[in-house]
Design a protein around this motif. Structure first.
Motif, PDB file in Angstrom:
ATOM      1  N   HIS A 173       0.799  -1.231   0.000  1.00 50.03           N
ATOM      2  CA  HIS A 173       0.000   0.000   0.000  1.00 50.03           C
ATOM      3  C   HIS A 173       0.830   1.279   0.000  1.00 50.03           C
ATOM      4  O   HIS A 173       0.565   2.174  -0.773  1.00 50.03           O
ATOM      5  N   HIS A 174       1.779   1.398   0.907  1.00 53.33           N
ATOM      6  CA  HIS A 174       2.384   2.712   1.123  1.00 53.33           C
ATOM      7  C   HIS A 174       3.890   2.701   0.916  1.00 53.33           C
ATOM      8  O   HIS A 174       4.638   2.398   1.825  1.00 53.33           O
TER       9      HIS A 174
ATOM     10  N   HIS B 248      -1.030  -1.749   8.011  1.00 51.75           N
ATOM     11  CA  HIS B 248      -1.610  -0.853   7.024  1.00 51.75           C
ATOM     12  C   HIS B 248      -0.725   0.371   6.771  1.00 51.75           C
ATOM     13  O   HIS B 248      -0.008   0.420   5.798  1.00 51.75           O
TER      14      HIS B 248
ATOM     15  N   ASN C  57      -4.071   4.570   8.764  1.00 56.12           N
ATOM     16  CA  ASN C  57      -2.873   5.120   8.121  1.00 56.12           C
ATOM     17  C   ASN C  57      -1.994   5.852   9.134  1.00 56.12           C
ATOM     18  O   ASN C  57      -2.418   6.095  10.262  1.00 56.12           O
TER      19      ASN C  57
ATOM     20  N   HIS D 103      -9.371   8.505   7.876  1.00 57.65           N
ATOM     21  CA  HIS D 103      -8.610   7.532   7.084  1.00 57.65           C
ATOM     22  C   HIS D 103      -7.161   7.984   6.845  1.00 57.65           C
ATOM     23  O   HIS D 103      -6.247   7.514   7.493  1.00 57.65           O
TER      24      HIS D 103
ATOM     25  N   LEU E  67     -10.339  11.297   1.682  1.00 59.60           N
ATOM     26  CA  LEU E  67      -9.477  10.167   2.058  1.00 59.60           C
ATOM     27  C   LEU E  67      -8.028  10.551   2.345  1.00 59.60           C
ATOM     28  O   LEU E  67      -7.499  10.220   3.388  1.00 59.60           O
ATOM     29  N   HIS E  68      -7.356  11.201   1.398  1.00 58.72           N
ATOM     30  CA  HIS E  68      -5.923  11.463   1.596  1.00 58.72           C
ATOM     31  C   HIS E  68      -5.574  12.880   1.162  1.00 58.72           C
ATOM     32  O   HIS E  68      -6.241  13.455   0.309  1.00 58.72           O
TER      33      HIS E  68
ATOM     34  N   GLY F  86      -8.590   7.223  -4.415  1.00 54.65           N
ATOM     35  CA  GLY F  86      -8.163   6.794  -3.076  1.00 54.65           C
ATOM     36  C   GLY F  86      -7.083   7.749  -2.612  1.00 54.65           C
ATOM     37  O   GLY F  86      -7.351   8.814  -2.070  1.00 54.65           O
ATOM     38  N   HIS F  87      -5.839   7.380  -2.898  1.00 54.78           N
ATOM     39  CA  HIS F  87      -4.742   8.283  -2.566  1.00 54.78           C
ATOM     40  C   HIS F  87      -4.540   9.310  -3.666  1.00 54.78           C
ATOM     41  O   HIS F  87      -4.994   9.143  -4.793  1.00 54.78           O
TER      42      HIS F  87
ATOM     43  N   LYS G  37      -9.694   4.606  -8.173  1.00 51.67           N
ATOM     44  CA  LYS G  37     -10.008   3.182  -8.044  1.00 51.67           C
ATOM     45  C   LYS G  37     -10.754   2.651  -9.261  1.00 51.67           C
ATOM     46  O   LYS G  37     -10.597   1.501  -9.625  1.00 51.67           O
TER      47      LYS G  37
ATOM     48  N   HIS H 172      -2.029   2.007  -4.630  1.00 44.93           N
ATOM     49  CA  HIS H 172      -2.626   2.721  -3.508  1.00 44.93           C
ATOM     50  C   HIS H 172      -1.937   4.060  -3.372  1.00 44.93           C
ATOM     51  O   HIS H 172      -2.363   5.046  -3.918  1.00 44.93           O
TER      52      HIS H 172
HETATM   53  S1  RUQ Z   1      -5.166   3.355   2.336  1.00 44.71           S
HETATM   54  S2  RUQ Z   1      -7.294   4.652  -0.243  1.00 44.71           S
HETATM   55 CU1  RUQ Z   1      -4.184   1.500   2.313  1.00 44.71          CU
HETATM   56 CU2  RUQ Z   1      -3.487   4.191   2.018  1.00 44.71          CU
HETATM   57 CU3  RUQ Z   1      -6.286   4.967   1.672  1.00 44.71          CU
END
Ligand code: RUQ
Ligand code: CUA
Length: 633
Positions: free
Chosen positions: A137-138, A186, A247, A333, A383-384, A433-434, A455, A497
Motif C-alpha cells: 500500500h504505502h 496498514h 494510516n 482515514h 481520504l488522503h 483513493g490516494h 479506483k 494505492h
Molecule cells: S489506504 S485509499 Cu491502504 Cu493508504 Cu487509503
C-alpha cells in the motif's frame, strides 16, 4: 485538454451511494442535499471567478500551462514509486511522462526477474512467513534532514503484517520483516527527519498473543504500532492501543507520529464498528515511548517489548503520555503532516471534513482535542491529503470523484465546518483513493505535479472485460492562477494505492552490480567448476556471457540435488542473461556482474536444454547448454 465530463461520475455516485450511505448514516435525502451543496458551491464559485472554467462544469480550472510531454529519448524529471496493491509489487514511473519504467517485485513471485525462484530471494520470502503474495500500500522513501536521500524505499504488506525494504542502488527488495503481534500492517511511514524508524501501523485488532486464547473475547483484542530499525529491519518495540488503526505519518521533528483509526467502538461487525460519530487520531510520543522501553515499562510478547499505550494505561496518566488520543469525525482515514511540520491533517472518510491538528499545541494542551485548530468542510468521502509547499492541501474525495484544493491557513482561520478554505475542485475519473504531489512528504515539496490514484476507470479505456484497470491521473498544480489541469490518464493494473514522487537527482541507481555488494562469490571465466560435494549433491559454479554458459554440458545423476551458481561476467550495462531449465521450474536472472544461485532436484533422467531467457544478442537462441541427468544405475 482537460476532460471533466459528468456522465460517468453520476453513475459512479449512484453506486457509491449504495456502497457507503449505510455507513455514513445519511438517508437518500441527506445525500441529495450534500450533492446539491456541492453544486451550489460550483455555481457560486463560477460567479466569483473562484473556479474559473470555460466549459461551465464548475469543476476545476485549466491553465494550459502544463508541459507533460517528454519526447522520445529524453528522461523524466521525477521517479514515482507506486504500490501495486495485491499484485504485491512496486511500479516505478517516470514523471511527467507517466511511462512505467520498472516493476520491483516485493511480496509476489515474479518470473521476469526470477524473483522467488533463486535461492536468495526465495529464502528471504520463506523466512518472512513463506506467503506467496502480499498487498503493498504505502511506498515511502528514506529521508535525511527531511529530504530524500536515495537509500531505500519501504513498503508494507497489508495482508500478512510485514514490512519490506527496497535498496535504491539496485531497485530490488533486500529485506522483509514479518512483524510479530500485527495482523494487517496498514500505514507505513518513516520517523523523520532522518529515518530513525520505519513504522508499521497495525490495523486488525487481535488477541495478544494470538495463540488460541480469547477467541471469543473481542474486548481483549488489540492492535499495535511497530517501530522497525531501517538498517537491521528488526522490530525494536511496539505500542498497544485501543481501536483499529489505519494510516500513519510522522512529524518532521522526530517527536510525534500520527495514526488514524476506526472502530474505537471495539466492534466486530460493520454496524458495531460505525456506531460512534468520532474515532481517534492517535499521536505517538516517540521519545516518551523510548523512555518507557528504556525503563523496562513493557511486556515482552513474541520477543518484542510491547508498551501499553491504551487510554487507561498508567503510561498515559502523567504529564508526558506515550499516546494522546484526539477525537476526530468519523473513522478518519488518511493522515499527513504539512511540509512545515505545523499541522497533521486527518481526512474524515465518513465525514465531509478534514481535521487540522496543531502539532506544537499538542505539547501544551491538557485535553488533546484543544490541539484541533481547523476542520474545513471539503466534500464527500475525503481520504488522503498531499501538499504543494505553497500553503495548499489537496484532498481526494472518494464519493464526489474529485480532488479538492484548499488553503491550510484559511482553514485555521475559518470556523470549524466552513467551506470557505476550499480554493478549487477538479473532477477525476473515478473515485480516487490516494493522491500524491511531487516530494509532498518532504519539508520542501516541488509543487508541480500531482497524481490522483483512482479506483475505478469505467469508460476511460478500451473495454477489456469485467476486470478494469485503475486510472492514475496526472494533474498539473503548478499554476495557482490558472487552476489545476488534468493532463493524462494512465491505466494501471490492480491496484496502486499510495505513491512517493522523488526528484531524479536524489537517487543514484547502479548501472551494473558491484560484486563486493553481493554475498555470493563471483565466478570469472576460467574459474568454473563442477564438484560432487556429497553422495547426492552437486555444486556448479559457472559464468555466463554472450553467447555461452561456463560449460557446454553438465552431467548429474538422477536424484541429485544440484546447486547452480551463475555469474554474468558482462561489464556492459543492459546485457542481461538468465538460466532457464525446462521441466525443473528453474528461472534465474543475472544482470551484469551479478551472481545468482538456484538449488533444484534432478529427479527425472533425460536431456534438458539450459538456455538464456533474455534476448541478449543475435546469437541469443544459441546461448544454451545441456543438463544430462543419468538414470539411477
Ligand atoms: S489506504 S485509499 Cu491502504 Cu493508504 Cu487509503
Ligand atoms: Cu544471454 Cu540470451
Amino acid at each position: 485538454m482537460t476532460d471533466t465530463t459528468h456522465t460517468e461520475t453520476d453513475d459512479a455516485q449512484g453506486r457509491d451511494e449504495e456502497m457507503l450511505l449505510p455507513q455514513l448514516g445519511l438517508d437518500r435525502r441527506d445525500f441529495m442535499k450534500a450533492g446539491a451543496a456541492a453544486g451550489t458551491l460550483g455555481a457560486m464559485a463560477g460567479c466569483t471567478g473562484l473556479l474559473d472554467r470555460d466549459d461551465g462544469t464548475g469543476a476545476g480550472g485549466a491553465s494550459g500551462n502544463a508541459d507533460a510531454h517528454v519526447p522520445p529519448g529524453e528522461l523524466d524529471e521525477y521517479y514515482a514509486f507506486l504500490s501495486g496493491g495485491h499484485s504485491g509489487d512496486i511500479r516505478v514511473l517516470g514523471l511527467p511522462s507517466m511511462r512505467e519504467i520498472m516493476r520491483i517485485p516485493v511480496f509476489n513471485h515474479e518470473s521476469a526477474r526470477g524473483y522467488g525462484y533463486d535461492d536468495e530471494s526465495s529464502e528471504m520470502l520463506e523466512e518472512a512467513g513463506g506467503y506467496t503474495w502480499g498487498d503493498t500500500h504505502h511506498p515511502r522513501v528514506s529521508q535525511t534532514d527531511n529530504d530524500y536521500d536515495g537509500r531505500w524505499a519501504f513498503v508494507n504488506d497489508k495482508a500478512n503484517g510485514r514490512m519490506a525494504r527496497i535498496n535504491l542502488k539496485y531497485f530490488e527488495t533486500d529485506a522483509i520483516v514479518d512483524i510479530p503481534n500485527q495482523q494487517g500492517t496498514h500505514g507505513a511511514c518513516c520517523v523523520l527527519p532522518d529515518t530513525k524508524y520505519v513504522i508499521g501501523v497495525g490495523e486488525f485488532r487481535v488477541p495478544l498473543e494470538n495463540d488460541g486464547r480469547s477467541l471469543d473475547a473481542p474486548d481483549e483484542y488489540g492492535s499495535v504500532f511497530a517501530a522497525i530499525n531501517p538498517e537491521t529491519m528488526n522490530v525494536e518495540w511496539e505500542v498497544l492501543v485501543d481501536g483499529n488503526m489505519d494510516n500513519g505519518d510522522g512529524g518532521k521533528e522526530g517527536k510525534w507520529f500520527f495514526t488514524t483509526g476506526y472502530n474505537s467502538e471495539g466492534g466486530v461487525t460493520e454496524s458495531e464498528m460505525t456506531q460512534s460519530d468520532r474515532d481517534m487520531v492517535k499521536a505517538f510520543n516517540i521519545p516518551a515511548i523510548e523512555a518507557a522501553v528504556e525503563a523496562g515499562d513493557y511486556e515482552e510478547i513474541n520477543e518484542v517489548p510491547v508498551v501499553d499505550g491504551r487510554q487507561d494505561s498508567p503510561l498515559n496518566s502523567g504529564s508526558d503520555p506515550v499516546v494522546k488520543y484526539i477525537p476526530t469525525p468519523k473513522s478518519p482515514h488518511g493522515v499527513s503532516v504539512t511540509p512545515d511540520n505545523n499541522y497533521a491533517i486527518a481526512s474524515g472518510k465518513l465525514d465531509p471534513t478534514a481535521t487540522v491538528i496543531d502539532i506544537a499545541a499538542l505539547d501544551e494542551v491538557d485535553d488533546p482535542e484543544e490541539a484541533v485548530v481547523g476542520r474545513p468542510r471539503l466534500g464527500m468521502g475525503p481520504l488522503h491529503t498531499a501538499y504543494d509547499g505553497r500553503g495548499h492541501a489537496y484532498t481526494t474525495l472518494f464519493i464526489d470523484s474529485q480532488v479538492v484544493k484548499w488553503d491550510i491557513e484559511a482553514a485555521v482561520e475559518a470556523d470549524l465546518g466552513s467551506e470557505d478554505p476550499v480554493v478549487e475542485k477538479i473532477d477525476v475519473h473515478y473515485n480516487p483513493g490516494h493522491l500524491i504531489a511531487s516530494e509532498s512528504y518532504t519539508a520542501d515539496p516541488a509543487g508541480d505535479w500531482l497524481i490522483s490514484l483512482n479506483k475505478l476507470s469505467k469508460d476511460r479505456f478500451l473495454p477489456v472485460g469485467p476486470m478494469h484497470p485503475e486510472n492514475d491521473q496526472l494533474i498539473y498544480i503548478g499554476d495557482d492562477e490558472g487552476g489545476m489541469e488534468l493532463v493524462k490518464d494512465k491505466p494501471s493494473y490492480a491496484e496502486p494505492h499510495d505513491a512517493s514522487i522523488v526528484h531524479r537527482d536524489k537517487i543514484e541507481p547502479a548501472k551494473t552490480y558491484d560484486p563486493e555488494d553481493l554475498d555470493l562469490e563471483h565466478t570469472a571465466a576460467g574459474e568454473e567448476s563442477v564438484e560432487r560435494v556429497a553422495d547426492d549433491r552437486v555444486e556448479v559454479k559457472m559464468y555466463s556471457m554472450r553467447n555461452e554458459f561456463g560449460f557446454p554440458d553438465i552431467t548429474v545423476q538422477e536424484g541429485d540435488t544440484v546447486e547452480m551458481q551463475v555469474t554474468n561476467i558482462e561489464t556492459t550495462s543492459d546485457i542481461l542473461h538468465s538460466l532457464v531449465i525446462p521441466e525443473h521450474d528453474v528461472n534465474i536472472k543475472m544482470a551484469p556482474q551479478e551472481t545468482t544461485k538456484v538449488t533444484f532436484e534432478a529427479d527425472e533422467p533425460g536431456v534438458y536444454w539450459m538456455y538464456c531467457g533474455f534476448f541478449c544478442s543475435a546469437l541469443h537462441l544459441e546461448m544454451r547448454s545441456q543438463l544430462l541427468v543419468e538414470p539411477e544405475g
